[in-house]
Design a protein around this motif. Structure first.
Motif: not given
Length: 456
Positions: A360-364, A368-375, A396-402
Motif C-alpha cells: 500500500c505504501l509502494v502504491a501510494m 502520486v508520481v504517475i498521476s502527477s506526471v499525467v496531470f 484522479a482515476s490513475l491514482f485510484a486505479v494504481v
C-alpha cells in the motif's frame, strides 16, 4: 555436451534411410544418453525408434528413456510391451522407475510391475507409488547407504563397500538406530580422520537436515537452496529413514514447475510445448482468450453507457487505453513480487498483513508520481476549458486505479496460496482482465463526477 549441427542431423537421417546399422550404431555408441535424447527431438518417431533399438547397452537405453521429454517418452513406450518396459525399469533407480510408471495408463501399471525381475525393487516401487507425486515421498529414491550407529569404523567401511556395489552414485552415509530411525550423517572426512573409532555414533553429525514424506516439493527445493545440499534424507512420521532426494531430481522438478508457472502466467491453462498438436495447443490457449473476450464485452457495455460524456469531451476516450494498461501493469508487478516471495520462501502467508501494508505504501508513492506526471502533461497540452475536466479525471482515476491494482494484485496470490491453488495464476490474464474492467469503471465514474462538478 554434443552440439548437433544441421549437417550432423542430415548425416544420421541418411544412415537411417539407408538402414546402415553398423555406422548408425557407431554414431550413438559414442554419445551420452542426454545427447541421444536431444538427437531424437530432431527425428521423427519412426527414425528415433529405429535408432533406439540399435543401442546395445540396456542401461544406456534406460537412461535415454528418462532423458527424453515426457511426451516423446510416452510415444516410445507405446511401442513396447509390458515385459520390455519392466526390463528397463529393472535398470533404473527407484525414483526414476516410479516417474516412468506414473506416466503409464493405470491399467498397464500392474502388468508392468509384474514383469520387474528384482522383487525387492518392485516392492519399493509399489511403496513409492502410494505417495503423492508432488511431495518428498513421491520424489525420493530408496538407493542409499545406511549403517547402524553401533558399528565400529572398520565394520562400517565393510558394510559401505557391500552396499555400494549396487549403487551408481554415493552422496551420503546415513546412520540409523536399531529401529531404523535416522540419527545422523557420517561425513567421508570422519572415516579418514577417525579410522579406529569404537562406534560411528561418536563421530557422526547429528540432527541432519531432513524432510518428511508428506513435505511439498516446493518446500524441499527451498531447503536444498538454503542449505546448499546435494542430497537430503526423507523420514516417515516417526523418524524412520525411508529414502533420499538428490539435487538432480529437485532441479528437474523446479524446471518443470517454472515452465508450468510461466505458461499459467501467460494464460495457457495446461502444460504444452511447441511440438504438441494444433488441437492440444488450441485447447490450452482458448480458455483465457475466451475470458478475455468476455472482459472486452464488459468494457464495451461500460463504454456504451458513457457515450454522452465521450461525445461531450472526446479527449476522455483518448486516455482509456492508458487507464487499462497502467492498471494491468501495476497489478502484474504487485502479484509477481508476492508470487516470487511465496516461491522462494521469503514470504509466508502468515505475514500477509505486513506485505499488504508495504504494498500500500509502494502504491501510494507510485500513484502520486504517475498521476502527477499525467496531470501535468494533459493540463499543459490539452486545449480549451476541457483540460480541467480531462486532467483531473485522468489523474484522479490513475491514482485510484494504481491503489486498487496494487492491493488486488497482492491479495489475489495470497488468497490463492491459502486455497492451495497455484498463485502463478495471479500474474496472468486474470489480473489484467480484472484491472481493465475495474479501471474503466473507476474512470467512467470519476469522469462523470468531474463533468458534474465542472459542468463541461
Amino acid at each position: 555436451m554434443k552440439e548437433f549441427t544441421d549437417t550432423d542431423i542430415e548425416r544420421i537421417e541418411q544412415l537411417i534411410e539407408e538402414q546402415d546399422k553398423e555406422n548408425a550404431q557407431r554414431e550413438v555408441s559414442e554419445l551420452h544418453a542426454a545427447d541421444i535424447a536431444e538427437l531424437f527431438q530432431s527425428l521423427n518417431l519412426r527414425q528415433a525408434e529405429w535408432l533406439f533399438n540399435l543401442i546395445e547397452d540396456n542401461e544406456k537405453k534406460a537412461d535415454v528413456l528418462m532423458e527424453l521429454d515426457e511426451d516423446d517418452r510416452k510415444k516410445v513406450l507405446e511401442g513396447m510391451d509390458p515385459e520390455q518396459i519392466g526390463h528397463f525399469i529393472d535398470l533404473l533407480d527407484t525414483d526414476d522407475a516410479v516417474d516412468l510408471i506414473q506416466e503409464l495408463d493405470k491399467e498397464d501399471r500392474d502388468e508392468v510391475i509384474q514383469h520387474i525381475d528384482d522383487v525387492e525393487q518392485a516392492g519399493d516401487i509399489v511403496d513409492l507409488l502410494q505417495y503423492d507425486e508432488d511431495t518428498a515421498g513421491g520424489l525420493m529414491g530408496t538407493e542409499m547407504i545406511v549403517v547402524n550407529e553401533n558399528l565400529s569404523m572398520p565394520d562400517c567401511l565393510r558394510e559401505m563397500r557391500r552396499q555400494a556395489e549396487d549403487l551408481d552414485d554415493i552422496y551420503s552415509v546415513y546412520v540409523v538406530d536399531n529401529e531404523n530411525r535416522l540419527q545422523g550423517v557420517l561425513p567421508l572426512k570422519k572415516m579418514i580422520t577417525h579410522p579406529s573409532v569404537s562406534k560411528i555414533k561418536h563421530v557422526m553429525e547429528k540432527d541432519p537436515v531432513m524432510v518428511r514424506t508428506e513435505t511439498p516439493i516446493d518446500e524441499v527445493a527451498i531447503d536444498f537452496e538454503k542449505y546448499d545440499l546435494v542430497a537430503m534424507p526423507v523420514v516417515d512420521s516417526i523418524g524412520r529413514l525411508v529414502g533420499q532426494i538428490t539435487v538432480d531430481d529437485v532441479m528437474d522438478e523446479v524446471r518443470e514447475q517454472s515452465e508450468r508457472d510461466y505458461q499459467l502466467a501467460s494464460g495457457i491453462s495446461s502444460d504444452v510445448d511447441a511440438s504438441d498438436s494444433v488441437f492440444a495447443q488450441t485447447k490450452a490457449r482458448i480458455p483465457w482468450l475466451l475470458i478475455g473476450i468476455i472482459g472486452g464485452i464488459v468494457n464495451s457495455l461500460i463504454l456504451s453507457g458513457f457515450e454522452a460524456q465521450i461525445a461531450a469531451i472526446t479527449a476522455l476516450a483518448i486516455f482509456i487505453p492508458l487507464i487499462g494498461g497502467t492498471g494491468g501493469n501495476v497489478g502484474v508487478q504487485a502479484s509477481a513480487i508476492v508470487v516470487q516471495g511465496l516461491a522462494n520462501g521469503r514470504l509466508d502467508i502468515k505475514n500477509a498483513a505486513s506485505q499488504i501494508g508495504r504494498e500500500c505504501l509502494v502504491a501510494m508513492m507510485n500513484a502520486v508520481v504517475i498521476s502527477s506526471v499525467v496531470f501535468l502533461y494533459i493540463f499543459f497540452t490539452q486545449p480549451g476549458t476541457t483540460k480541467y475536466t480531462v486532467s483531473f479525471a485522468v489523474a484522479a482515476s490513475l491514482f485510484a486505479v494504481v491503489i486498487f491494482a496494487t492491493v488486488f494484485g497482492t491479495l489475489v496470490p495470497l488468497t490463492l496460496e491459502r486455497l492451495k491453488i497455484n498463485p502463478a495464476l495471479a500474474t496472468g490474464p486474470f489480473i489484467q482482465i480484472t484491472n481493465d474492467v475495474v479501471g474503466l469503471l473507476i474512470y467512467v465514474g470519476m469522469s462523470t463526477w468531474m463533468l458534474n462538478v465542472f459542468g463541461c
